[in-house]
Design a protein around this motif. Structure first.
Motif, PDB file in Angstrom:
ATOM      1  N   VAL A 364     -62.287  19.821  31.943  1.00 11.62           N
ATOM      2  CA  VAL A 364     -60.832  19.776  31.744  1.00 11.62           C
ATOM      3  C   VAL A 364     -60.448  18.328  31.472  1.00 11.62           C
ATOM      4  CG1 VAL A 364     -58.560  20.154  32.759  1.00 11.62           C
ATOM      5  CG2 VAL A 364     -60.428  21.759  33.225  1.00 11.62           C
ATOM      6  N   ASN A 365     -59.824  18.085  30.319  1.00 16.36           N
ATOM      7  CA  ASN A 365     -59.593  16.723  29.863  1.00 16.36           C
ATOM      8  C   ASN A 365     -58.127  16.335  29.896  1.00 16.36           C
ATOM      9  OD1 ASN A 365     -62.307  16.239  29.245  1.00 16.36           O
ATOM     10  ND2 ASN A 365     -62.088  17.056  27.176  1.00 16.36           N
ATOM     11  N   LEU A 366     -57.893  15.080  30.235  1.00 15.94           N
ATOM     12  CA  LEU A 366     -56.639  14.419  29.910  1.00 15.94           C
ATOM     13  C   LEU A 366     -56.753  13.968  28.463  1.00 15.94           C
ATOM     14  CD1 LEU A 366     -53.928  12.970  30.870  1.00 15.94           C
ATOM     15  CD2 LEU A 366     -55.368  10.939  31.101  1.00 15.94           C
ATOM     16  N   ARG A 367     -55.726  14.245  27.647  1.00 18.14           N
ATOM     17  CA  ARG A 367     -55.814  13.855  26.244  1.00 18.14           C
ATOM     18  C   ARG A 367     -54.673  12.915  25.861  1.00 18.14           C
ATOM     19  NH1 ARG A 367     -52.926  17.321  22.248  1.00 18.14           N
ATOM     20  NH2 ARG A 367     -52.014  19.112  23.309  1.00 18.14           N
ATOM     21  N   LEU A 368     -55.045  11.889  25.116  1.00 18.79           N
ATOM     22  CA  LEU A 368     -54.110  10.948  24.510  1.00 18.79           C
ATOM     23  C   LEU A 368     -54.369  10.982  23.011  1.00 18.79           C
ATOM     24  CD1 LEU A 368     -54.632   7.992  27.016  1.00 18.79           C
ATOM     25  CD2 LEU A 368     -52.801   9.680  27.063  1.00 18.79           C
ATOM     26  N   ASP A 369     -53.446  11.552  22.245  1.00 16.83           N
ATOM     27  CA  ASP A 369     -53.633  11.758  20.812  1.00 16.83           C
ATOM     28  C   ASP A 369     -52.611  10.966  20.015  1.00 16.83           C
ATOM     29  OD1 ASP A 369     -55.722  13.491  21.160  1.00 16.83           O
ATOM     30  OD2 ASP A 369     -54.516  15.316  20.965  1.00 16.83           O
ATOM     31  N   MET A 370     -53.067  10.405  18.893  1.00 19.94           N
ATOM     32  CA  MET A 370     -52.183   9.733  17.944  1.00 19.94           C
ATOM     33  C   MET A 370     -52.375  10.391  16.591  1.00 19.94           C
ATOM     34  SD  MET A 370     -49.891   7.351  17.922  1.00 19.94           S
ATOM     35  CE  MET A 370     -48.787   6.883  16.579  1.00 19.94           C
ATOM     36  N   GLY A 371     -51.325  11.086  16.099  1.00 19.82           N
ATOM     37  CA  GLY A 371     -51.404  11.807  14.835  1.00 19.82           C
ATOM     38  C   GLY A 371     -50.535  11.158  13.775  1.00 19.82           C
ATOM     39  N   PHE A 372     -51.003  11.209  12.523  1.00 18.04           N
ATOM     40  CA  PHE A 372     -50.289  10.605  11.399  1.00 18.04           C
ATOM     41  C   PHE A 372     -50.076  11.657  10.321  1.00 18.04           C
ATOM     42  CE2 PHE A 372     -52.783   7.381  13.534  1.00 18.04           C
ATOM     43  CZ  PHE A 372     -51.869   6.353  13.714  1.00 18.04           C
ATOM     44  N   GLY A 373     -48.807  11.858   9.929  1.00 17.64           N
ATOM     45  CA  GLY A 373     -48.466  12.809   8.893  1.00 17.64           C
ATOM     46  C   GLY A 373     -47.921  12.116   7.657  1.00 17.64           C
ATOM     47  N   ASN A 374     -47.199  12.869   6.843  1.00 18.03           N
ATOM     48  CA  ASN A 374     -46.599  12.316   5.622  1.00 18.03           C
ATOM     49  C   ASN A 374     -45.335  11.553   5.987  1.00 18.03           C
ATOM     50  OD1 ASN A 374     -48.550  14.079   4.811  1.00 18.03           O
ATOM     51  ND2 ASN A 374     -47.325  15.134   3.276  1.00 18.03           N
ATOM     52  N   GLY A 375     -45.477  10.264   6.277  1.00 21.62           N
ATOM     53  CA  GLY A 375     -44.335   9.448   6.656  1.00 21.62           C
ATOM     54  C   GLY A 375     -43.911   9.592   8.101  1.00 21.62           C
ATOM     55  N   GLU A 376     -44.666  10.303   8.912  1.00 16.09           N
ATOM     56  CA  GLU A 376     -44.347  10.482  10.327  1.00 16.09           C
ATOM     57  C   GLU A 376     -45.589  10.227  11.165  1.00 16.09           C
ATOM     58  OE1 GLU A 376     -41.981  13.845  11.669  1.00 16.09           O
ATOM     59  OE2 GLU A 376     -41.704  14.461   9.586  1.00 16.09           O
ATOM     60  N   SER A 377     -45.370  10.019  12.439  1.00 19.13           N
ATOM     61  CA  SER A 377     -46.481   9.886  13.369  1.00 19.13           C
ATOM     62  C   SER A 377     -46.014  10.360  14.738  1.00 19.13           C
ATOM     63  CB  SER A 377     -46.976   8.436  13.443  1.00 19.13           C
ATOM     64  OG  SER A 377     -45.955   7.571  13.922  1.00 19.13           O
ATOM     65  N   GLY A 378     -46.966  10.650  15.594  1.00 16.76           N
ATOM     66  CA  GLY A 378     -46.621  11.114  16.926  1.00 16.76           C
ATOM     67  C   GLY A 378     -47.708  10.779  17.920  1.00 16.76           C
ATOM     68  N   PHE A 379     -47.291  10.465  19.168  1.00 15.74           N
ATOM     69  CA  PHE A 379     -48.218  10.183  20.260  1.00 15.74           C
ATOM     70  C   PHE A 379     -48.041  11.260  21.318  1.00 15.74           C
ATOM     71  CE2 PHE A 379     -48.792   8.246  24.519  1.00 15.74           C
ATOM     72  CZ  PHE A 379     -50.167   8.101  24.468  1.00 15.74           C
ATOM     73  N   TYR A 380     -49.168  11.788  21.825  1.00 18.99           N
ATOM     74  CA  TYR A 380     -49.116  12.933  22.729  1.00 18.99           C
ATOM     75  C   TYR A 380     -49.956  12.656  23.983  1.00 18.99           C
ATOM     76  CZ  TYR A 380     -47.667  14.824  18.263  1.00 18.99           C
ATOM     77  OH  TYR A 380     -47.039  15.007  17.059  1.00 18.99           O
TER      78      TYR A 380
END
Length: 387
Positions: A364-380
């Motif tokens: 079972v993991n703790l997750r830190l994700d950084m995603g990059f889209g078309n002109g957008e980004s998000g940290f989770y």
């Protein structure tokens, strides 16, 4: 994010052995204190069914333009309904909460039960949220071209579903779900920007939805929270009925196919997912299919893109590192349409991203994700994998 990573990395290093005539350094004392703190939070990388519910709790900071600065807390508990069952995967309960300096808050609860040697499965989910949100209208063109509507969304939602095994790895089931969304303080961010598809006057203040779901599931995954092999094929049909009090009457068909493969030639897991959602009838704005968020097309703000029908696919490589550390790399693409036979003809949104994993409980993991889209980004920041 950097602070969180530093804490996790420091905590999992081996504690040094001190010579009797040598005092530990300040860093070594801090390292020992932090390791003890994580153990007290339950982040020991193990699962002990004798504890009843074996908990881990992890806090972490976040920032979004809407919620501003805040703190999130994720907790996961693993347990065995039958301690004599050594074959069935553990059941789980996950709690997530957040609060931010602008008054936004949210709580969610998810409980998965594997009962009678996995002959029965029971899923219970609930959510309460009061937070700033966004609305660009309905359709891909609206999401690409419209100005943003900022509003406050209060959500109450709950669902229960039960499954019965009818063949090897195969289940049928029934469920019910309810949700109430209240929108207030709606304002167009840029009045000079064109706005198509809807007008602000059509933006409703309250929506209540209630539906009954029938499910057909094939699930051969070895561990649902973090599979390393197996397949998931899930077909859900939900009828939202005014007879149950729903404001709108419509139907939803959702198909989820996920595949997990552990190669022999190198360490790690390759995970692939395809999702299809189709809505028919008088679908309200808050029940449209969505692209974006922490699971479906990371890198896009959830709520930015919505329409009746949605198709997306994502693939990721889950790479183990030393100890309890790991990394994840993914690519994905998704699209929307008003008519099902037009799905795939609109513009496709793409995403790439990288994430860090720390094992807080066994698999079972703790997750830190950084995603990059078309002109957008998000940290989770979350517990459990995206899919």
């Amino acid at each position: 994010m950097k602070k969180t990573l530093a804490l996790l990395l420091a905590a999992t290093c081996s504690l040094p052995t001190y010579a009797e005539d040598k005092e530990p350094t300040t860093y070594e004392r801090y390292q020992a204190w932090l390791n003890q703190m994580l153990l007290e939070l339950g982040a020991d990388g193990q699962f002990n069914p004798e504890k009843g519910v074996d908990w881990s709790v992890m806090p972490g900071p976040f920032y979004t333009p809407e919620k501003q600065f805040g703190v999130g807390i994720s907790a996961v508990g693993l347990y065995k309904p039958d301690l004599d069952d050594t074959v069935t995967q553990p059941s789980s309960v996950t709690l997530n909460g957040f609060g931010s300096i602008n008054g936004a808050y949210g709580l969610s609860f998810s409980n998965t039960n594997y009962l009678a040697h996995d002959k029965y499965r029971l899923f219970i989910d609930a959510e309460l949220m009061d937070s700033p949100d966004v609305f660009y209208g309905i359709g891909m063109d609206a999401g690409l071209n419209n100005g943003r509507v900022d509003y406050t969304r209060r959500t109450y939602a709950a669902s229960v579903k039960g499954l019965l095994q009818v063949m090897s790895y195969t289940y049928v089931g029934l469920g019910v779900e309810f949700s109430k969304n209240e929108a207030s303080k709606a304002e167009i961010d840029d009045p000079d920007k064109p706005w198509i598809g809807h007008t602000l006057a059509e933006f409703p203040d309250k929506q209540f939805s209630a539906g009954v779901t029938m499910s057909l599931v094939y699930d051969s995954r070895d561990f649902a929270l973090n599979a390393s092999q197996g397949h998931l094929l899930k077909l859900d049909y939900t009828h939202f009925s005014q007879a149950l009090g729903s404001d709108h009457e419509f139907d939803r068909v959702a198909l989820n196919y996920s595949d997990y493969y552990s190669p022999q030639s190198f360490d790690g897991v390759i995970a692939w997912q395809a999702l299809l959602e189709a809505n028919f009838g008088d679908v309200s704005w808050d029940q449209m299919a969505l692209l974006g968020g922490a699971s479906a097309l990371r890198g896009y703000e959830q709520g930015h893109y919505r329409d009746r029908n949605m198709l997306l696919s994502q693939v990721e490589y889950r790479q183990p590192l030393s100890g309890r550390h790991g990394m994840v790399y993914w690519v994905g693409a998704g699209t929307l349409s008003n008519q099902l036979d037009e799905l795939g003809q609109e513009k496709w949104l793409t995403t790439v991203g990288v994430g860090y994993r720390f094992e807080i409980k066994e698999r079972v993991n703790l997750r830190l994700d950084m995603g990059f889209g078309n002109g957008e980004s998000g940290f989770y920041f979350a517990i459990n994998e995206a899919f």
